[in-house]
Design a protein around this motif. Sequence first.
Motif, PDB file in Angstrom:
ATOM      1  N   ILE A  39       0.877  -1.169   0.000  1.00 27.07           N
ATOM      2  CA  ILE A  39       0.000   0.000   0.000  1.00 27.07           C
ATOM      3  C   ILE A  39       0.910   1.213   0.000  1.00 27.07           C
ATOM      4  O   ILE A  39       1.704   1.410   0.925  1.00 27.07           O
ATOM      5  CB  ILE A  39      -0.921  -0.004   1.231  1.00 27.07           C
ATOM      6  N   GLY A  40       0.827   2.047  -1.036  1.00 25.78           N
ATOM      7  CA  GLY A  40       1.757   3.155  -1.209  1.00 25.78           C
ATOM      8  C   GLY A  40       1.483   4.329  -0.291  1.00 25.78           C
ATOM      9  O   GLY A  40       0.576   4.312   0.553  1.00 25.78           O
ATOM     10  N   ASP A  41       2.251   5.383  -0.475  1.00 19.61           N
ATOM     11  CA  ASP A  41       2.106   6.601   0.325  1.00 19.61           C
ATOM     12  C   ASP A  41       0.777   7.290   0.026  1.00 19.61           C
ATOM     13  O   ASP A  41       0.351   7.367  -1.140  1.00 19.61           O
ATOM     14  CB  ASP A  41       3.240   7.574   0.024  1.00 19.61           C
ATOM     15  N   ASN A  42       0.118   7.785   1.067  1.00 20.17           N
ATOM     16  CA  ASN A  42      -1.086   8.619   0.922  1.00 20.17           C
ATOM     17  C   ASN A  42      -2.248   7.934   0.201  1.00 20.17           C
ATOM     18  O   ASN A  42      -3.167   8.607  -0.276  1.00 20.17           O
ATOM     19  CB  ASN A  42      -0.755   9.922   0.172  1.00 20.17           C
ATOM     20  N   VAL A  43      -2.243   6.617   0.127  1.00 24.18           N
ATOM     21  CA  VAL A  43      -3.238   5.910  -0.680  1.00 24.18           C
ATOM     22  C   VAL A  43      -4.663   6.239  -0.262  1.00 24.18           C
ATOM     23  O   VAL A  43      -5.526   6.547  -1.093  1.00 24.18           O
ATOM     24  CB  VAL A  43      -2.993   4.390  -0.624  1.00 24.18           C
ATOM     25  N   PHE A  44      -4.946   6.163   1.023  1.00 22.08           N
ATOM     26  CA  PHE A  44      -6.297   6.435   1.520  1.00 22.08           C
ATOM     27  C   PHE A  44      -6.297   7.637   2.480  1.00 22.08           C
ATOM     28  O   PHE A  44      -7.161   7.756   3.341  1.00 22.08           O
ATOM     29  CB  PHE A  44      -6.851   5.207   2.250  1.00 22.08           C
ATOM     30  N   ALA A  45      -5.346   8.514   2.319  1.00 20.16           N
ATOM     31  CA  ALA A  45      -5.208   9.639   3.239  1.00 20.16           C
ATOM     32  C   ALA A  45      -6.449  10.522   3.243  1.00 20.16           C
ATOM     33  O   ALA A  45      -7.003  10.851   2.193  1.00 20.16           O
ATOM     34  CB  ALA A  45      -3.986  10.482   2.872  1.00 20.16           C
ATOM     35  N   THR A  46      -6.896  10.861   4.442  1.00 11.65           N
ATOM     36  CA  THR A  46      -8.013  11.779   4.657  1.00 11.65           C
ATOM     37  C   THR A  46      -9.306  11.290   4.029  1.00 11.65           C
ATOM     38  O   THR A  46     -10.170  12.076   3.641  1.00 11.65           O
ATOM     39  CB  THR A  46      -7.658  13.203   4.147  1.00 11.65           C
ATOM     40  N   CYS A  47      -9.465   9.971   3.931  1.00  9.70           N
ATOM     41  CA  CYS A  47     -10.768   9.388   3.617  1.00  9.70           C
ATOM     42  C   CYS A  47     -11.495   9.148   4.946  1.00  9.70           C
ATOM     43  O   CYS A  47     -10.845   8.983   5.975  1.00  9.70           O
ATOM     44  CB  CYS A  47     -10.614   8.059   2.884  1.00  9.70           C
ATOM     45  N   PRO A  48     -12.833   9.118   4.947  1.00 11.60           N
ATOM     46  CA  PRO A  48     -13.525   8.864   6.212  1.00 11.60           C
ATOM     47  C   PRO A  48     -13.261   7.476   6.766  1.00 11.60           C
ATOM     48  O   PRO A  48     -13.238   7.272   7.976  1.00 11.60           O
ATOM     49  CB  PRO A  48     -15.000   9.064   5.861  1.00 11.60           C
ATOM     50  N   GLY A  49     -13.034   6.496   5.867  1.00 10.47           N
ATOM     51  CA  GLY A  49     -12.677   5.146   6.278  1.00 10.47           C
ATOM     52  C   GLY A  49     -13.806   4.395   6.957  1.00 10.47           C
ATOM     53  O   GLY A  49     -14.969   4.796   6.929  1.00 10.47           O
ATOM     54  N   MET A  50     -13.432   3.268   7.585  1.00 12.28           N
ATOM     55  CA  MET A  50     -14.383   2.368   8.223  1.00 12.28           C
ATOM     56  C   MET A  50     -14.042   2.250   9.702  1.00 12.28           C
ATOM     57  O   MET A  50     -13.010   2.728  10.151  1.00 12.28           O
ATOM     58  CB  MET A  50     -14.314   0.993   7.565  1.00 12.28           C
ATOM     59  N   GLU A  51     -14.886   1.554  10.453  1.00 10.39           N
ATOM     60  CA  GLU A  51     -14.617   1.341  11.869  1.00 10.39           C
ATOM     61  C   GLU A  51     -13.569   0.253  12.083  1.00 10.39           C
ATOM     62  O   GLU A  51     -12.786   0.328  13.019  1.00 10.39           O
ATOM     63  CB  GLU A  51     -15.907   0.977  12.603  1.00 10.39           C
ATOM     64  N   GLU A  52     -13.550  -0.764  11.206  1.00  8.74           N
ATOM     65  CA  GLU A  52     -12.592  -1.856  11.350  1.00  8.74           C
ATOM     66  C   GLU A  52     -11.889  -2.101  10.027  1.00  8.74           C
ATOM     67  O   GLU A  52     -12.519  -2.142   8.967  1.00  8.74           O
ATOM     68  CB  GLU A  52     -13.286  -3.135  11.811  1.00  8.74           C
ATOM     69  N   LEU A  53     -10.581  -2.270  10.106  1.00  6.41           N
ATOM     70  CA  LEU A  53      -9.776  -2.516   8.915  1.00  6.41           C
ATOM     71  C   LEU A  53      -8.855  -3.699   9.170  1.00  6.41           C
ATOM     72  O   LEU A  53      -8.083  -3.689  10.130  1.00  6.41           O
ATOM     73  CB  LEU A  53      -8.947  -1.277   8.564  1.00  6.41           C
ATOM     74  N   ILE A  54      -8.959  -4.711   8.319  1.00  8.80           N
ATOM     75  CA  ILE A  54      -8.047  -5.856   8.373  1.00  8.80           C
ATOM     76  C   ILE A  54      -7.186  -5.804   7.119  1.00  8.80           C
ATOM     77  O   ILE A  54      -7.698  -5.932   6.004  1.00  8.80           O
ATOM     78  CB  ILE A  54      -8.810  -7.183   8.463  1.00  8.80           C
ATOM     79  N   ILE A  55      -5.924  -5.600   7.310  1.00 11.51           N
ATOM     80  CA  ILE A  55      -5.001  -5.543   6.174  1.00 11.51           C
ATOM     81  C   ILE A  55      -4.508  -6.956   5.890  1.00 11.51           C
ATOM     82  O   ILE A  55      -4.063  -7.663   6.797  1.00 11.51           O
ATOM     83  CB  ILE A  55      -3.836  -4.596   6.492  1.00 11.51           C
ATOM     84  N   PRO A  56      -4.603  -7.415   4.644  1.00  8.75           N
ATOM     85  CA  PRO A  56      -4.263  -8.810   4.322  1.00  8.75           C
ATOM     86  C   PRO A  56      -2.832  -9.187   4.707  1.00  8.75           C
ATOM     87  O   PRO A  56      -1.935  -8.339   4.719  1.00  8.75           O
ATOM     88  CB  PRO A  56      -4.443  -8.877   2.803  1.00  8.75           C
ATOM     89  N   THR A  57      -2.643 -10.453   4.999  1.00  9.34           N
ATOM     90  CA  THR A  57      -1.313 -10.934   5.405  1.00  9.34           C
ATOM     91  C   THR A  57      -0.301 -10.854   4.271  1.00  9.34           C
ATOM     92  O   THR A  57       0.904 -10.911   4.514  1.00  9.34           O
ATOM     93  CB  THR A  57      -1.403 -12.386   5.900  1.00  9.34           C
ATOM     94  N   THR A  58      -0.780 -10.727   3.039  1.00  9.91           N
ATOM     95  CA  THR A  58       0.128 -10.639   1.890  1.00  9.91           C
ATOM     96  C   THR A  58       0.772  -9.253   1.759  1.00  9.91           C
ATOM     97  O   THR A  58       1.750  -9.084   1.033  1.00  9.91           O
ATOM     98  CB  THR A  58      -0.629 -10.969   0.593  1.00  9.91           C
ATOM     99  N   VAL A  59       0.230  -8.257   2.468  1.00 13.25           N
ATOM    100  CA  VAL A  59       0.792  -6.904   2.413  1.00 13.25           C
ATOM    101  C   VAL A  59       2.082  -6.861   3.240  1.00 13.25           C
ATOM    102  O   VAL A  59       2.077  -7.194   4.421  1.00 13.25           O
ATOM    103  CB  VAL A  59      -0.215  -5.865   2.948  1.00 13.25           C
ATOM    104  N   LYS A  60       3.151  -6.450   2.598  1.00  9.53           N
ATOM    105  CA  LYS A  60       4.451  -6.402   3.265  1.00  9.53           C
ATOM    106  C   LYS A  60       4.912  -4.986   3.595  1.00  9.53           C
ATOM    107  O   LYS A  60       5.859  -4.816   4.363  1.00  9.53           O
ATOM    108  CB  LYS A  60       5.511  -7.102   2.400  1.00  9.53           C
ATOM    109  N   SER A  61       4.256  -3.992   3.049  1.00 15.93           N
ATOM    110  CA  SER A  61       4.624  -2.615   3.392  1.00 15.93           C
ATOM    111  C   SER A  61       3.415  -1.702   3.282  1.00 15.93           C
ATOM    112  O   SER A  61       2.601  -1.828   2.367  1.00 15.93           O
ATOM    113  CB  SER A  61       5.756  -2.107   2.494  1.00 15.93           C
ATOM    114  N   ILE A  62       3.318  -0.799   4.255  1.00 14.39           N
ATOM    115  CA  ILE A  62       2.272   0.219   4.296  1.00 14.39           C
ATOM    116  C   ILE A  62       2.977   1.558   4.233  1.00 14.39           C
ATOM    117  O   ILE A  62       3.817   1.869   5.081  1.00 14.39           O
ATOM    118  CB  ILE A  62       1.429   0.108   5.576  1.00 14.39           C
TER     119      ILE A  62
END
Length: 371
Positions: A39-62
């Motif tokens: 997940i790159g820089d600023n990808v979801f920056a300043t979005c309202p988002g959700m209450e719960e977020l599960i980032i997949p185990t395949t993601v190696k960098s945020i």
Amino acid sequence: NNWQSLTKVTVQSGSIGNGAFQNCTSLNSIDLREGVTSIGDNVFATCPGMEELIIPTTVKSIGANAFINWKNLTKLTVPAGSIGEEAFKNCTSLKKVVFEEGLREIGESAFESCAITELDLPDTVFKIGKSAFSFCTKLESVVLPDELEELAERTFFDTGLKELTIPDGMRVIGKLCFCSCIQLESAILPESIEMIDNGAFSICSSLKSIKMPEESFLGDSAFSSCSDLESIIVPKGLTNLGKSTFQGCTSLSEVVLPDSLNNIGEYAFSSCESLKTITIPDKVENIDYMAFNNCKNLETVLGGSGIKSVVDSAFQFCHALKSLEFSPKIEDIGEYVFWKCESMESIDLSNLLNTVSSNAFIECTNLSEVI
């Protein structure tokens, strides 16, 4: 970027590029599937988002700022890999974070100003950046990884920690690391600690006890304004007690200084109002500017057979000071050294080799004998 009407995103696999969904102000449903790798820089920056977020185990960098300012996020699961700078900064509702085994690095200010209440970091974490959890004022407990050797500057600045145990193997506690943790009552530091840097525990106003390593460097203001701290054993091997190390420790009544000490720095014990007696090790040659200023209940200064210089205002406003023996090596007494030491009745200057400043004993109203 700036797709104002976008409300839902599903990403099946691959990398998400920098700023891909930044400022999508209606985006409140994000489904990241197994197969997403970064997940790159600023990808979801300043979005309202959700209450719960599960980032997949395949993601190696945020990336940096990836989820910054998600005001609705309350629960998060972070996989192995790395978390970039300010990735979750200002997620002000985020209370619970699950860190998976394999997480290696947490970037600067990654969780600054979140509502996290407790931390259990896996032993795989080897680096935590500056201010990573600063201003997490609801954070009450933390379990640090055994592999971590250094806590960076301001890591837990102004958090709600109540007690602290640093694991064996930690070497450095950085500048202002636990500064302003006003609810911290006790801390246990292992023998592996080599440095407690400038201001590391300053303004920990509830800190009553701290177990120090036998040998460690203390930076300037390391424990300044720890107003509930009652006693301290300064580490062996220390040669210089730095500027303002214990300044404003108003409850400090018992201090043990090491035999190795040769300098007591500026303001080192200034305004330690409960201190009544201090024994100066014989290797100390210099007591610096305002070192014991306003220790108004200090009555007796013992030892100090190696003192050569007492710098300006070193004991000013020590109203109760009655007894102080100058060493046979004393050379100079600076200005205002004993200003308003009203309880002092006599002083022996027979060993003085060079000068005593003209204002050294100003307003010592009971001083009647000078030898």
